[in-house]
Design an enzyme around this catalytic site. Structure first.
Site, PDB file in Angstrom:
ATOM      1  N   TYR A 136      31.390  53.661  42.684  1.00 32.66           N
ATOM      2  CA  TYR A 136      30.676  54.045  41.459  1.00 32.66           C
ATOM      3  C   TYR A 136      29.807  55.253  41.773  1.00 32.66           C
ATOM      4  O   TYR A 136      29.338  55.416  42.902  1.00 32.66           O
ATOM      5  CB  TYR A 136      29.825  52.886  40.937  1.00 32.66           C
ATOM      6  CG  TYR A 136      30.664  51.777  40.335  1.00 32.66           C
ATOM      7  CD1 TYR A 136      31.157  51.890  39.046  1.00 32.66           C
ATOM      8  CD2 TYR A 136      30.984  50.634  41.067  1.00 32.66           C
ATOM      9  CE1 TYR A 136      31.933  50.890  38.486  1.00 32.66           C
ATOM     10  CE2 TYR A 136      31.766  49.623  40.508  1.00 32.66           C
ATOM     11  CZ  TYR A 136      32.236  49.765  39.220  1.00 32.66           C
ATOM     12  OH  TYR A 136      33.021  48.768  38.652  1.00 32.66           O
ATOM     13  N   ASN A 155      38.381  39.971  44.855  1.00 29.06           N
ATOM     14  CA  ASN A 155      37.667  41.186  44.450  1.00 29.06           C
ATOM     15  C   ASN A 155      36.386  41.298  45.278  1.00 29.06           C
ATOM     16  O   ASN A 155      35.644  40.314  45.402  1.00 29.06           O
ATOM     17  CB  ASN A 155      37.291  41.101  42.960  1.00 29.06           C
ATOM     18  CG  ASN A 155      36.294  42.176  42.558  1.00 29.06           C
ATOM     19  OD1 ASN A 155      36.658  43.346  42.402  1.00 29.06           O
ATOM     20  ND2 ASN A 155      35.024  41.807  42.406  1.00 29.06           N
ATOM     21  N   GLU A 156      36.133  42.456  45.802  1.00 29.26           N
ATOM     22  CA  GLU A 156      34.905  42.706  46.576  1.00 29.26           C
ATOM     23  C   GLU A 156      34.581  41.485  47.441  1.00 29.26           C
ATOM     24  O   GLU A 156      33.489  40.909  47.366  1.00 29.26           O
ATOM     25  CB  GLU A 156      33.735  43.092  45.649  1.00 29.26           C
ATOM     26  CG  GLU A 156      33.999  44.412  44.954  1.00 29.26           C
ATOM     27  CD  GLU A 156      32.792  45.046  44.253  1.00 29.26           C
ATOM     28  OE1 GLU A 156      31.728  44.422  44.155  1.00 29.26           O
ATOM     29  OE2 GLU A 156      32.939  46.211  43.815  1.00 29.26           O
ATOM     30  N   GLN A 212      34.338  50.365  32.538  1.00 30.09           N
ATOM     31  CA  GLN A 212      35.260  49.392  32.024  1.00 30.09           C
ATOM     32  C   GLN A 212      35.615  49.794  30.599  1.00 30.09           C
ATOM     33  O   GLN A 212      34.795  50.406  29.911  1.00 30.09           O
ATOM     34  CB  GLN A 212      34.633  48.018  32.042  1.00 30.09           C
ATOM     35  CG  GLN A 212      34.286  47.520  33.449  1.00 30.09           C
ATOM     36  CD  GLN A 212      33.980  46.019  33.485  1.00 30.09           C
ATOM     37  OE1 GLN A 212      34.184  45.296  32.522  1.00 30.09           O
ATOM     38  NE2 GLN A 212      33.479  45.562  34.621  1.00 30.09           N
ATOM     39  N   GLU A 244      36.601  43.461  32.213  1.00 29.17           N
ATOM     40  CA  GLU A 244      36.122  42.215  32.819  1.00 29.17           C
ATOM     41  C   GLU A 244      35.390  41.362  31.774  1.00 29.17           C
ATOM     42  O   GLU A 244      34.880  41.885  30.771  1.00 29.17           O
ATOM     43  CB  GLU A 244      35.156  42.597  33.950  1.00 29.17           C
ATOM     44  CG  GLU A 244      34.508  41.423  34.647  1.00 29.17           C
ATOM     45  CD  GLU A 244      33.743  41.807  35.914  1.00 29.17           C
ATOM     46  OE1 GLU A 244      33.494  43.024  36.126  1.00 29.17           O
ATOM     47  OE2 GLU A 244      33.396  40.902  36.689  1.00 29.17           O
ATOM     48  N   GLU A 300      38.236  50.191  40.882  1.00 27.61           N
ATOM     49  CA  GLU A 300      36.978  50.280  40.123  1.00 27.61           C
ATOM     50  C   GLU A 300      36.339  51.622  40.461  1.00 27.61           C
ATOM     51  O   GLU A 300      36.114  51.919  41.645  1.00 27.61           O
ATOM     52  CB  GLU A 300      36.014  49.143  40.476  1.00 27.61           C
ATOM     53  CG  GLU A 300      36.411  47.813  39.895  1.00 27.61           C
ATOM     54  CD  GLU A 300      35.360  46.726  40.094  1.00 27.61           C
ATOM     55  OE1 GLU A 300      34.151  47.037  40.071  1.00 27.61           O
ATOM     56  OE2 GLU A 300      35.774  45.569  40.274  1.00 27.61           O
TER      57      GLU A 300
HETATM   58  O1  AHR Z   1      32.251  46.664  37.180  1.00 24.94           O
HETATM   59  C1  AHR Z   1      31.126  45.883  37.393  1.00 24.94           C
HETATM   60  C2  AHR Z   1      31.134  45.178  38.748  1.00 24.94           C
HETATM   61  O2  AHR Z   1      31.023  46.129  39.765  1.00 24.94           O
HETATM   62  C3  AHR Z   1      32.391  44.421  39.101  1.00 24.94           C
HETATM   63  O3  AHR Z   1      32.411  43.143  38.561  1.00 24.94           O
HETATM   64  C4  AHR Z   1      32.317  44.355  40.586  1.00 24.94           C
HETATM   65  O4  AHR Z   1      33.576  44.233  41.190  1.00 24.94           O
HETATM   66  C5  AHR Z   1      31.595  45.646  40.957  1.00 24.94           C
HETATM   67  O5  AHR Z   1      30.589  45.419  41.882  1.00 24.94           O
END
Ligand code: AHR
Length: 490
Positions: free
Chosen positions: A245, A175-176, A344, A29, A297
């Site tokens: 995450y 996205n999100e 990333q 990103e 992600e």
């Molecule tokens: O990867 C960092 C961020 O985490 C991304 O931009 C977003 O989609 C997520 O919340």
């Protein structure tokens, strides 16, 4: 040494499903130092580059043969207007990158991204702007990238020096969208998704994958409400993309034993998330249209990674073991899960590579991608593990000490990866293949004296894989906190 051997029984005929290569994808990103200067340094840089793209990063990533790379975000995607990033550099506008609070000069745009993908041998995955963009803008982007017709946008592409279409197969629609992508309700997003997909599908054709924003574990009802609201147009949802995450409150390097085990235990959260979404995808699929999953992600996110430092954190052997055991989980879900994209690729979150000036260092996680390559496109095998000890985890649950995945590759050999999660015990694993005709052909190990060990610019090889001598019999010794891979063949 733990005394009783663990027996790993493999029957090459008991296959589950193919492991799609897309499971080993990545995500990059416009955030912190990921793109600038992780990928793009500009033509005038003293760092060796191919028309602005740094060559050391290309060389390192080429070796991994990454199947797919998601771009330009992330949150940035819904703040990005692709026309800003094409044409002569001097004409490209300077903008403010809203979510990551940094300047964006648009030097790296669509044509540069596709060129980067071609240089490293990966497929591009573009995410269109739903939050602050329009259907027309998204249509123009598809036309610019993929059309073979003579149109204003394909002429523009040619004027920008690109004769042949980019042939982008993966298109994410927002996205999100429940968060930085517009804080929408799932029903509202579904209405927008219908509009975007209705106009994009005729341009992309059926061979492209349209990817919908799915849930984060904190919003579990998002998927069901979105899919229900898509009724009558579900054939426009090729993949439902989840995010997750792991970590958040823990330290990147200075973790204690409890923190070590907790991170590995949290792989179960991904398991539940994938299971729940997989059941829904199944329920909303039809005989004529199967909805797949992406996890576009994922990865570790430690306390150190904050917006102010561009989400930078260290990457230890523990992160690598987390990645390897997660891939084992993804293999098991691969009947539905087509793609994952760890966040990333460079300098940000669970990066594969760190750069500093003209130096590059490969993280322990990089080596996991390298070591597990042989699983791609192989047939996942059922395995039986007996005499497998368990461990007490901080959440009061017991889990097996080993995470194991075995697959049969196209040449008939068997590839096995084993993660020993235990912090102190070495285990003997006896490998028994049903037809008895296979012997060890390769044996590699990724470990260090301490799970906190990581690679730095001063010491880039603190955690790297090594090849081990092939054992005579059928047993291997798997050391504590390690990833071992082995090939069995005739
Ligand atoms: O990867 C960092 C961020 O985490 C991304 O931009 C977003 O989609 C997520 O919340």
């Amino acid at each position: 040494m733990h005394s009783d051997p663990i027996r790993l029984q493999i029957d090459p005929q008991r296959t589950r499903h193919r492991i799609p290569t897309g499971i080993y994808g990545q995500f990059a990103e416009h955030l912190g130092r990921c793109i600038y200067p992780g990928v793009w340094v500009g033509e005038k840089s003293r760092i060796p580059n191919d028309r602005g793209i740094r060559l050391d990063v290309v060389e390192a990533l080429k070796q991994l043969e990454l199947p797919v790379l998601r771009w330009p975000g992330g949150c940035f995607a819904d703040n990005y207007h692709w026309m800003d990033g094409i044409g002569p550099a001097e004409n490209r506008p300077r903008r403010h990158n809203l979510w990551w609070n940094q300047p964006e000069d648009n030097a790296f745009g669509t044509d540069e991204f596709i060129r980067f993908c071609r240089l490293i041998g990966t497929e591009p995955y573009l995410v269109v702007n739903v939050g602050s963009g329009s259907v027309q803008e998204a249509m123009n982007w598809v036309e610019y990238c993929n059309s073979t017709q003579d149109t204003a946008f394909t002429r523009l592409r040619r004027e920008n020096g690109v004769d042949r279409p980019h042939r982008v197969r993966y298109w994410g629609i927002g996205n999100e969208s429940w968060g930085c992508g517009g804080k929408m309700q799932p029903e509202y997003y579904a209405d927008l998704y219908r509009r975007f997909a209705a106009y994009l599908r005729p341009l992309t054709g059926k061979s492209c994958r349209l990817i919908a924003c799915g849930s984060y574990p904190d919003f579990p009802d998002w998927d069901e409400r979105f899919l229900a609201a898509m009724s009558g147009a579900l054939d426009h949802v090729d993949l439902l993309a989840l995010h997750i995450y792991t970590g958040w409150t823990g330290q990147d390097v200075d973790f204690d034993d409890r923190g070590y085990y907790q991170l590995l235990a949290d792989i179960d959260i991904m398991d539940r998330h994938l299971r729940r979404a997989g059941d829904l995808a199944q329920a909303f699929s039809s005989e004529t249209h199967r909805i797949g999953l992406a996890l576009d992600e994922w990865g570790t996110w430690h306390k150190q990674a904050i917006v102010e430092n561009g989400l930078e954190q260290q990457n230890t052997l523990r992160d690598a073991l987390f990645a390897a055991a997660s891939f084992h989980l993804f293999h098991r879900h691969a009947d539905r899960l087509e793609m994952t994209n760890m966040a990333q690729t460079i300098n940000v979150l669970q990066a594969l590579i760190f750069t500093r000036g003209d130096h590059l260092v490969r993280t322990p996680t990089y080596h996991v991608y390298e070591l597990l390559k042989k699983h791609r496109e192989a047939e996942l095998l059922e395995i039986d593990l007996s005499a497998l000890p368990t461990l007490d985890f901080p959440d009061q649950r017991q889990r097996p000490v080993l995470s194991v995945s075995a697959s049969r590759t196209s040449d008939g050999s068997i590839f096995v990866s084993l993660v020993n999660l235990d912090l102190s015990r070495t285990f003997t694993v006896e490998c028994q293949v049903e037809d008895g005709s296979k012997a060890f052909r390769s044996l590699s190990l990724l470990t260090a004296d301490n799970p906190r060990r990581h690679n730095t610019f001063e010491s880039p090889n603190a955690v790297i894989p090594c090849d081990l001598p092939l054992p005579q019999g059928n047993a291997v010794q798997v050391p504590p906190h390690s990833l071992m891979t082995l090939t069995l063949a005739e």
